[in-house]
Write an enzyme that holds these catalytic residues in place. Structure first.
Site, short mmCIF file in Angstrom:
data_model
loop_
_atom_site.label_atom_id
_atom_site.label_comp_id
_atom_site.label_asym_id
_atom_site.label_seq_id
_atom_site.Cartn_x
_atom_site.Cartn_y
_atom_site.Cartn_z
N CYS A 78 7.25 -2.29 2.43
CA CYS A 78 8.06 -1.65 1.39
C CYS A 78 9.16 -0.80 2.01
O CYS A 78 10.31 -0.81 1.55
CB CYS A 78 7.19 -0.82 0.46
SG CYS A 78 6.18 -1.80 -0.68
N GLY A 99 0.82 -1.20 0.00
CA GLY A 99 0.00 0.00 0.00
C GLY A 99 0.86 1.26 0.00
O GLY A 99 2.08 1.20 0.15
N GLN A 137 1.31 3.50 2.17
CA GLN A 137 2.09 3.64 3.41
C GLN A 137 2.57 2.27 3.89
O GLN A 137 2.53 1.96 5.08
CB GLN A 137 1.24 4.32 4.48
CG GLN A 137 1.10 5.81 4.30
CD GLN A 137 2.40 6.56 4.55
OE1 GLN A 137 3.27 6.09 5.26
NE2 GLN A 137 2.55 7.74 3.96
N SER A 138 3.07 1.47 2.98
CA SER A 138 3.47 0.10 3.31
C SER A 138 4.68 0.05 4.23
O SER A 138 5.77 0.55 3.91
CB SER A 138 3.80 -0.66 2.01
OG SER A 138 4.40 -1.90 2.29
N ASN A 139 4.50 -0.59 5.40
CA ASN A 139 5.63 -0.84 6.29
C ASN A 139 6.61 -1.82 5.64
O ASN A 139 7.82 -1.70 5.79
CB ASN A 139 5.14 -1.45 7.61
CG ASN A 139 4.16 -0.55 8.34
OD1 ASN A 139 4.43 0.61 8.56
ND2 ASN A 139 3.01 -1.11 8.70
#
Length: 412
Positions: free
Chosen positions: A119, A113, A115-117
């Site tokens: 990534c 997403g 705000q992907s943690n």
């Protein structure tokens, strides 16, 4: 003094109790700060001591747990690394990036997403071991960012994505749903192979596959050692699930570890923050099969008997209700621990406020472990939603440095 060499893979030996998992990684990296602590949360304290004079005790989380004589323990996997690395994904990346290096790859491609943690942690960990990060971010703003009527920005996890020099590709939620995350990762891998001459390593959403889930087989072994040395027992273990890999590792790990000792496993609870319970049962069973699980029954039946999956997504993935945000704020006020709004905050809220309250006698006098998976940077995106609440929780006052009152009166 010994120094941690994060970019040097070393041979991996699995726990003895995991012998029924036959597809074992050969190497892992040491990226995380392990072991992460297990904390007993507020059992001997009155929550009123943790609140300022502008807050009442009517919604106290600790008071309600104490009233039910519930002991809440927290496994702090938000503390696996620094702000750029911390969270549950780092345990998976120790195995995934070791595999990437073993294959001679020079870059990684993964997806998540906006705000992907996952990534963010992948970008930082990739740089630590000399790989170039390529991130596919799912955002409703993809077309506006492309035609420059909007900016991706530098908020929360995205700030760290960009600090690590990630090449960022965007897709819409619709494209993500229709094409599928794995196909999108494959698409970018093909692109950078043909156009840039790279040799990329594909990492699925959340790092959730057979290789990555070994991170949580290893984590369960860590927890078992901690429990043995401190002589406490568990009745329930609770964790968020968004892509299924962490849940698969914990569920397989705890079930097998306890079975090897001839003991009953704590009741396991995976709180889904998206999709539906059947999706997670199927995903965990698929990962178990990929890990080479040798079981007395089918992987699907084993998983369904091992763990209860609760639907805790609320309004949907990364969408918060007012009640969830209230819970996150109250929990930080009472404990000093930040829960993220996408995973841990949503999961603990649903478990405490719905699962426990709907079946109180099953949880009264019990010992419950909540596995904190990190992600506090996601709170930045909720700043406007939390603004009024924070203004009440954390008032700002002007010192009257030259007067006799100490503090100036707040103007109307």
């Amino acid at each position: 003094m010994t120094f941690q060499q994060s970019d040097t893979p070393f041979p991996y030996t699995p726990p003895a109790w995991a012998s029924r998992l036959t597809n074992v990684p050969q190497k892992r990296l040491q990226l995380a700060n392990l072991p992460t602590p297990v904390q007993l949360i507020g059992a001997n304290r009155s929550s009123t001591r943790h609140q300022n004079n502008n807050n009442n005790n009517n919604n106290s989380i600790l008071s309600r747990l104490n009233e039910l004589n519930i002991k809440l323990y927290m496994k702090r996997d938000d503390a696996t690394g620094g702000v750029e690395l911390g969270g549950n994904k780092l345990r998976k990346l120790e195995f995934l990036l070791a595999d990437a290096l073993a294959q001679g790859c020079d870059s990684v491609v993964t997806i998540g997403g906006e705000q992907s943690n996952h990534c963010r942690a992948t970008a930082a960990a990739a740089r630590m071991v000399g790989l170039s990060p390529n991130l596919i971010l799912r955002t409703r703003r993809a077309d506006k960012i492309y035609d420059k009527t909007d900016e991706l920005g530098f908020e929360g996890n995205i700030l760290f994505d960009r600090m690590m020099g990630s090449t960022i590709y965007t897709c819409t939620p619709g494209e993500y749903g229709r094409v599928g995350s794995n196909k999108l990762v494959e698409h970018v891998c093909d692109y950078i192979t043909s156009q840039e001459g790279c040799k990329p390593y594909a990492i699925p959403v959340g790092g959730s596959n057979a290789v990555g889930s070994w991170g949580y087989i290893n984590a369960v072994d860590e927890l078992m050692i901690q429990m043995e040395s401190s002589d406490f027992h568990l009745d329930h273990a609770v964790f968020a699930t968004g892509s299924g890999g962490t849940a698969a590792g914990i569920s397989l790990g705890l079930s097998m570890a306890y079975q090897s000792m001839g003991k009953s496993c704590p009741k396991l609870h995976a709180v889904g923050v998206c999709d539906n319970p059947d999706y997670f049962y199927n995903t965990m069973a698929s990962i178990a099969n990929e890990m080479g699980a040798s079981l007395d029954t089918t992987a699907d039946q084993f998983i369904r008997e091992a763990v209860a999956v609760h639907n805790g997504k609320g309004r949907g993935y990364a969408l918060s209700t007012e009640e969830e945000l209230d819970f996150i704020s109250q929990f930080s006020l009472e404990t000093g621990i930040a829960l993220d709004p996408v995973y841990s905050g949503k999961a603990l809220y649903h478990f405490v406020k719905h699962v426990v309250e709907n079946d109180i006698e099953s949880y009264r006098n019990k010992h419950i472990l909540f596995w904190h998976t990190g992600g506090a940077l996601g709170i930045y995106e909720k700043g406007n939603d939390l603004l009024l609440k924070f203004s009440e929780m954390s008032p700002v006052k002007r010192i009257d440095a030259y007067g006799s009152n100490g503090v100036k009166e707040t103007p109307n």
